[in-house]
Scaffold this motif. Sequence first.
Motif, PDB file in Angstrom:
ATOM      1  N   ASP A 181       0.818  -1.217   0.000  1.00  0.00           N
ATOM      2  CA  ASP A 181       0.000   0.000   0.000  1.00  0.00           C
ATOM      3  C   ASP A 181       0.849   1.262   0.000  1.00  0.00           C
ATOM      4  O   ASP A 181       0.417   2.311  -0.464  1.00  0.00           O
ATOM      5  CB  ASP A 181      -0.874   0.032   1.270  1.00  0.00           C
ATOM      6  N   GLU A 182       2.064   1.146   0.575  1.00  0.00           N
ATOM      7  CA  GLU A 182       2.912   2.326   0.748  1.00  0.00           C
ATOM      8  C   GLU A 182       3.639   2.740  -0.535  1.00  0.00           C
ATOM      9  O   GLU A 182       4.246   3.804  -0.587  1.00  0.00           O
ATOM     10  CB  GLU A 182       3.947   2.061   1.864  1.00  0.00           C
ATOM     11  N   LEU A 183       3.583   1.909  -1.550  1.00  0.00           N
ATOM     12  CA  LEU A 183       4.443   2.150  -2.717  1.00  0.00           C
ATOM     13  C   LEU A 183       3.845   3.151  -3.697  1.00  0.00           C
ATOM     14  O   LEU A 183       2.652   3.088  -4.016  1.00  0.00           O
ATOM     15  CB  LEU A 183       4.713   0.828  -3.446  1.00  0.00           C
ATOM     16  N   PRO A 197       8.949   5.644  -2.435  1.00  0.00           N
ATOM     17  CA  PRO A 197       9.122   5.304  -3.858  1.00  0.00           C
ATOM     18  C   PRO A 197       9.273   3.790  -4.028  1.00  0.00           C
ATOM     19  O   PRO A 197       9.964   3.151  -3.240  1.00  0.00           O
ATOM     20  CB  PRO A 197      10.407   6.032  -4.267  1.00  0.00           C
ATOM     21  N   GLU A 198       8.620   3.269  -5.035  1.00  0.00           N
ATOM     22  CA  GLU A 198       8.773   1.844  -5.355  1.00  0.00           C
ATOM     23  C   GLU A 198      10.095   1.705  -6.099  1.00  0.00           C
ATOM     24  O   GLU A 198      10.188   1.952  -7.292  1.00  0.00           O
ATOM     25  CB  GLU A 198       7.585   1.387  -6.209  1.00  0.00           C
ATOM     26  N   SER A 199      11.137   1.337  -5.363  1.00  0.00           N
ATOM     27  CA  SER A 199      12.489   1.390  -5.913  1.00  0.00           C
ATOM     28  C   SER A 199      12.991   0.040  -6.404  1.00  0.00           C
ATOM     29  O   SER A 199      13.959  -0.022  -7.162  1.00  0.00           O
ATOM     30  CB  SER A 199      13.462   1.919  -4.853  1.00  0.00           C
ATOM     31  N   ALA A 248       6.473 -11.203   1.302  1.00  0.00           N
ATOM     32  CA  ALA A 248       6.996 -12.577   1.352  1.00  0.00           C
ATOM     33  C   ALA A 248       7.043 -13.107   2.766  1.00  0.00           C
ATOM     34  O   ALA A 248       7.179 -14.305   2.990  1.00  0.00           O
ATOM     35  CB  ALA A 248       8.397 -12.617   0.743  1.00  0.00           C
ATOM     36  N   SER A 249       6.933 -12.185   3.738  1.00  0.00           N
ATOM     37  CA  SER A 249       7.164 -12.578   5.123  1.00  0.00           C
ATOM     38  C   SER A 249       5.859 -13.019   5.794  1.00  0.00           C
ATOM     39  O   SER A 249       4.930 -13.467   5.126  1.00  0.00           O
ATOM     40  CB  SER A 249       7.839 -11.414   5.845  1.00  0.00           C
ATOM     41  N   VAL A 250       5.796 -12.827   7.112  1.00  0.00           N
ATOM     42  CA  VAL A 250       4.704 -13.436   7.874  1.00  0.00           C
ATOM     43  C   VAL A 250       3.654 -12.424   8.340  1.00  0.00           C
ATOM     44  O   VAL A 250       2.752 -12.778   9.091  1.00  0.00           O
ATOM     45  CB  VAL A 250       5.272 -14.191   9.108  1.00  0.00           C
ATOM     46  N   GLY A 276      17.600 -11.826   3.099  1.00  0.00           N
ATOM     47  CA  GLY A 276      16.823 -12.517   2.071  1.00  0.00           C
ATOM     48  C   GLY A 276      16.154 -13.796   2.493  1.00  0.00           C
ATOM     49  O   GLY A 276      15.628 -14.522   1.636  1.00  0.00           O
ATOM     50  N   LYS A 277      16.087 -14.070   3.781  1.00  0.00           N
ATOM     51  CA  LYS A 277      15.499 -15.333   4.261  1.00  0.00           C
ATOM     52  C   LYS A 277      14.117 -15.634   3.672  1.00  0.00           C
ATOM     53  O   LYS A 277      13.835 -16.779   3.315  1.00  0.00           O
ATOM     54  CB  LYS A 277      15.433 -15.278   5.794  1.00  0.00           C
ATOM     55  N   PRO A 278      13.211 -14.629   3.511  1.00  0.00           N
ATOM     56  CA  PRO A 278      11.863 -14.996   3.027  1.00  0.00           C
ATOM     57  C   PRO A 278      11.779 -15.298   1.534  1.00  0.00           C
ATOM     58  O   PRO A 278      10.677 -15.522   1.022  1.00  0.00           O
ATOM     59  CB  PRO A 278      11.014 -13.757   3.363  1.00  0.00           C
ATOM     60  N   PRO A 293      11.956 -10.797  -1.194  1.00  0.00           N
ATOM     61  CA  PRO A 293      11.556 -10.009  -0.034  1.00  0.00           C
ATOM     62  C   PRO A 293      11.448  -8.535  -0.408  1.00  0.00           C
ATOM     63  O   PRO A 293      12.123  -8.065  -1.322  1.00  0.00           O
ATOM     64  CB  PRO A 293      12.699 -10.228   0.960  1.00  0.00           C
ATOM     65  N   GLY A 294      10.610  -7.806   0.324  1.00  0.00           N
ATOM     66  CA  GLY A 294      10.406  -6.401  -0.003  1.00  0.00           C
ATOM     67  C   GLY A 294      11.563  -5.498   0.369  1.00  0.00           C
ATOM     68  O   GLY A 294      11.786  -4.473  -0.293  1.00  0.00           O
ATOM     69  N   ASN A 295      12.284  -5.831   1.410  1.00  0.00           N
ATOM     70  CA  ASN A 295      13.430  -4.986   1.760  1.00  0.00           C
ATOM     71  C   ASN A 295      14.328  -4.870   0.539  1.00  0.00           C
ATOM     72  O   ASN A 295      14.750  -5.893  -0.017  1.00  0.00           O
ATOM     73  CB  ASN A 295      14.225  -5.608   2.909  1.00  0.00           C
TER      74      ASN A 295
END
Length: 394
Positions: A181-183, A197-199, A248-250, A276-278, A293-295
């Motif tokens: 939603d934040e992007l 910003p969706e980077s 991708a996470s919980v 990158g675990k997720p 993952p989003g990060n």
Amino acid sequence: MISFNEALSRVIGVALPLGSESVSFEAASGRVLSEGVTARFAMPRTDVSAMDGYAVREADLKDIPFSLIIAGEAAAGTLPGQRLPERTAFRIFTGAPVPDGANRVIVQENAERAGDRVTFLRPHGPGRNIRAAGSDFAAGDLLVPAGIRLDWRALTTAAAADQGRISVWRQPCVVILATGDELAAPGQAMERPGAIPESVSPGIAAFVTAHGGRLLRSERLPDVPELLGAAAARALQEADLIIMIGGASVGDRDYSRSVFGEAPDYVFPKVAIKPGKPVWLARIGTRLVLGLPGNPTSALVTARLLLAPLLTGMSGGDAATAVVFEQGCCADPLPACGDRETFLRARMTERGLVLADSQDSGSQRSLAASDALIRRLPGAPAEPAGAPVSYIRF
Ligand SMILES: Nc1nc2c(c(=O)[nH]1)N[C@H]1C(S)=C(S)[C@@H](COP(=O)(O)OP(=O)(O)OC[C@H]3O[C@@H](n4cnc5c(N)ncnc54)[C@H](O)[C@@H]3O)O[C@H]1N2
Ligand code: MOO
């Protein structure tokens, strides 16, 4: 949780080419040959001059200075079969067929022309300055084998074979779906409170293209399951590979996995790496879905480690060649590694690998300045500056 090595070998197992097609040279850049390229004829086609100068007979050479009448001329593109009369020379240019009877080309820097005579003023060297017919390759020779990616060097060799079209593996078609939603589109975040910003997808889009994929489109979607589900269904119709970014996470609003069903057919659901675990990979029918993952740093590191071999293999290349670790030394002290295999952003310098200031997986500033990932195995102890390390180009 599986290790990075196990995840990589599972990626290599599913990274299979998608069928071949015939393309023109204009469309061949970066594609992987599905069939070798063979020469239609020998090169050079006939004996040709390697220099601009005068074609002569060895038997007519005398002590310098001496002169010969110029009996004719041959330029690149001239038909072969002209004959050099005895005790004459031919004006000749680089790439021109050597007239019958001539067995040496003397460079023009060693001669002086006056009208239809040439006078040889300086001693010629030992070289005959003639490229023999077929000395580069023969008709039917395999010039570029199957499996080679057509970079600018291989394209040149392949084009020299005089084949109008070449057989290459199909490019995997890719759709990117970035969720959150934040992007906001870069340039539009500041006006909307709470937005960023969706980077990631601009970087991943460039990565896809650079690794042999064909990007169909990149979509930015809010965390609304119905919208995500519809976008995923559309993508599954068209793309060989769908790349989900984020979710991708919980967290309660992490829907990237669930839009593909209660229990996706995972190649792996996560990997014991940091960052990158997720990261996850699943098969949906004949399609593959990779969840990054989003990060932003986690997304780019997992792309480098797992998307690179996936795209390389799906586009017909050797997936294993996309992940090659090299040995170097780290110019900075290294912290002890925790229980997840860790990839540290670093920059290659003459002093060795210099660690990025921030290793936070949300940090974006350090990405532009990082060109290596240092690999630290789980439980590795702290090391002083100068320690040998294994790294991959980032
Ligand atoms: N309770 C737990 N929380 C988290 C865990 C965990 O195991 N348990 N894992 C953490 C790890 S590790 C990572 S990595 C992140 C990844 O989570 P998601 O893939 O669900 O990512 P998001 O929550 O959607 O976003 C994380 C972060 O990144 C920003 N983001 C997302 N997409 C983009 C984009 N396209 N461009 C720029 N920035 C993006 C987003 O705003 C968030 O700040 O989860 C941890 N949490
Ligand atoms: O794996 Mo996450 O990527 O550590 O932040």
